[in-house]
Design a protein around this motif. Structure first.
Motif, short mmCIF file in Angstrom:
data_model
loop_
_atom_site.label_atom_id
_atom_site.label_comp_id
_atom_site.label_asym_id
_atom_site.label_seq_id
_atom_site.Cartn_x
_atom_site.Cartn_y
_atom_site.Cartn_z
N TYR A 1 0.85 -1.19 0.00
CA TYR A 1 0.00 0.00 0.00
C TYR A 1 0.89 1.25 0.00
O TYR A 1 2.10 1.17 0.21
CB TYR A 1 -0.92 0.03 1.23
CG TYR A 1 -1.79 -1.19 1.40
CD1 TYR A 1 -2.97 -1.34 0.68
CD2 TYR A 1 -1.42 -2.21 2.30
CE1 TYR A 1 -3.78 -2.46 0.84
CE2 TYR A 1 -2.21 -3.34 2.46
CZ TYR A 1 -3.39 -3.45 1.73
OH TYR A 1 -4.17 -4.57 1.88
N GLY A 2 0.27 2.41 -0.20
CA GLY A 2 0.99 3.66 -0.10
C GLY A 2 1.30 3.99 1.34
O GLY A 2 0.62 3.54 2.27
N GLN A 3 2.31 4.83 1.56
CA GLN A 3 2.71 5.13 2.93
C GLN A 3 1.68 5.96 3.68
O GLN A 3 1.65 5.95 4.91
CB GLN A 3 4.05 5.86 2.94
CG GLN A 3 4.08 7.19 2.20
CD GLN A 3 5.44 7.84 2.22
OE1 GLN A 3 6.15 7.79 3.23
NE2 GLN A 3 5.85 8.44 1.12
N GLU B 1 -1.72 5.80 2.80
CA GLU B 1 -3.02 5.23 2.46
C GLU B 1 -3.67 4.58 3.68
O GLU B 1 -3.07 3.75 4.35
CB GLU B 1 -2.85 4.21 1.34
CG GLU B 1 -4.13 3.59 0.84
CD GLU B 1 -3.91 2.59 -0.27
OE1 GLU B 1 -4.88 1.93 -0.67
OE2 GLU B 1 -2.75 2.47 -0.73
N VAL C 1 -6.07 1.96 5.09
CA VAL C 1 -6.54 0.69 4.54
C VAL C 1 -7.49 -0.05 5.47
O VAL C 1 -7.97 -1.14 5.13
CB VAL C 1 -5.33 -0.23 4.21
CG1 VAL C 1 -4.46 0.42 3.14
CG2 VAL C 1 -4.52 -0.55 5.45
N THR D 1 -2.29 -2.43 11.43
CA THR D 1 -2.41 -1.02 11.05
C THR D 1 -2.06 -0.13 12.24
O THR D 1 -2.04 -0.58 13.39
CB THR D 1 -3.84 -0.70 10.58
OG1 THR D 1 -4.77 -0.99 11.64
CG2 THR D 1 -4.21 -1.51 9.35
N ARG E 1 -3.36 3.04 8.78
CA ARG E 1 -2.40 2.84 7.69
C ARG E 1 -1.65 1.54 7.90
O ARG E 1 -1.38 1.13 9.03
CB ARG E 1 -1.43 4.02 7.62
CG ARG E 1 -2.09 5.34 7.28
CD ARG E 1 -1.15 6.51 7.47
NE ARG E 1 -0.70 6.64 8.86
CZ ARG E 1 -0.05 7.69 9.34
NH1 ARG E 1 0.25 8.70 8.52
NH2 ARG E 1 0.32 7.73 10.60
N ASP E 2 -1.28 0.89 6.79
CA ASP E 2 -0.58 -0.39 6.85
C ASP E 2 0.84 -0.20 7.39
O ASP E 2 1.64 0.55 6.80
CB ASP E 2 -0.54 -1.01 5.46
CG ASP E 2 0.13 -2.37 5.45
OD1 ASP E 2 -0.36 -3.28 6.14
OD2 ASP E 2 1.17 -2.52 4.77
N SER F 1 3.81 -1.38 5.03
CA SER F 1 4.08 -0.43 3.95
C SER F 1 4.83 0.79 4.47
O SER F 1 5.77 1.28 3.83
CB SER F 1 2.76 0.01 3.30
OG SER F 1 2.08 -1.09 2.73
N ARG F 2 4.43 1.27 5.63
CA ARG F 2 5.11 2.43 6.20
C ARG F 2 6.53 2.07 6.64
O ARG F 2 7.44 2.92 6.59
CB ARG F 2 4.31 3.00 7.38
CG ARG F 2 3.03 3.68 6.92
CD ARG F 2 2.27 4.31 8.07
NE ARG F 2 3.01 5.36 8.75
CZ ARG F 2 3.17 6.59 8.28
NH1 ARG F 2 2.67 6.94 7.10
NH2 ARG F 2 3.83 7.50 8.98
#
Length: 273
Positions: free
Chosen positions: A36-38, A40, A42, A57, A62-63, A66-67
């Protein structure tokens, strides 16, 4: 670095190189690796680990995985840029101070000592409070503060070099200042400077993480390992180890760089012997 040299390296150095290469590849290809986007959102906040969100999360959904991946790009990328800038400033001043002794050496050294008398973190916070928090300001301020440490080492190494006979011979030939600096002093000081670059990178990387943890480093929505520890710290009270993952990533990269630096020091010591 040749393959034979790498094959003779101790296990810790090999491990360090693998970690460093892995982190830099993750940073370089973060958009392709991260699911995912940093920034985003989700799902709900603090969702547990699952197939869709491997590390769960964060506080706003946010994921975390991904972060964590994008955090490698932001944290390591900023640390590399800052360390390079600090080295350019500190090395130039250090070499020129050694070559232009004694007046310029004393002048620059006394100014540097004034700045070094202030604890680094307090000095960085003071300058950020004065100039504001932004990517450019963080890079410039940390580079400026850290360049004082680079200056002291490069000056000390350069002073030993400029006292050697081949420097005096170059002066007698009528060589100019820039020839002495870039053709004589800099090549001979390169070895210790390479080692110091690794050490300085660790300090800069930890400084960025500390500032982000305090809320004055890399700002949202950009991911950063230091800020991720702060954002998810509440989970520790519930027995969730998620906040320890970015903290562990910071420690792992720092130890890996130190392993490689230690190996480089052993090679240099063996070469001198």
């Amino acid at each position: 670095m040749s393959y034979s040299c790498f094959s003779k390296a101790p296990f810790t150095a090999k491990l360090g190189l693998v970690v460093i290469i892995g982190v830099f590849c993750t940073a370089l290809f973060a958009p392709l690796i991260a699911p995912y986007g940093q920034a985003e959102v989700v799902g709900d906040e603090f969702m547990p680990w699952s197939a869709s969100n491997i590390l769960g999360t964060d506080s706003i959904g946010r994921d975390i995985l991904s972060r964590l991946i994008f955090g490698a790009r932001n944290s390591v990328g900023m640390a590399v840029i800052t360390t390079i800038l600090a080295f350019i400033i500190g090395s130039v001043l250090g070499i020129f101070a050694a070559v232009l002794r004694p007046f310029y050496d004393q002048l620059i050294s006394r100014v540097v000592e004034v700045f070094m008398a202030i604890p680094s973190l307090i000095f960085q916070l003071l300058l950020l409070a004065a100039f504001g928090v932004s990517f450019l300001n963080i890079v410039l301020i940390i580079a400026f503060v850290d360049s004082t440490r680079v200056f002291r080492l490069v000056r000390a190494v350069s002073i030993d070099i400029v006292q050697l006979d081949f420097i005096e011979a170059a002066r007698l030939r009528g060589e100019g200042l820039f020839y002495l600096v870039f053709k004589e002093v800099l090549p001979n000081a390169a070895g210790p400077m390479i080692v110091e670059f690794g050490v300085r990178f660790c300090y800069v990387f930890l400084s960025i993480a500390a500032l982000s943890f305090l809320g004055v480093g890399i700002q949202p929505p950009y991911a950063d390992w230091g800020s991720m520890v702060r954002e998810n710290a509440a989970l520790i009270g519930y027995g969730d180890i998620t906040p320890l993952i970015p903290a562990g990533a910071i420690a792992l990269l720092t130890v890996a760089v130190n392993f490689v630096v230690d190996w480089r020091l052993r090679i240099m010591s063996a070469a001198r012997d």
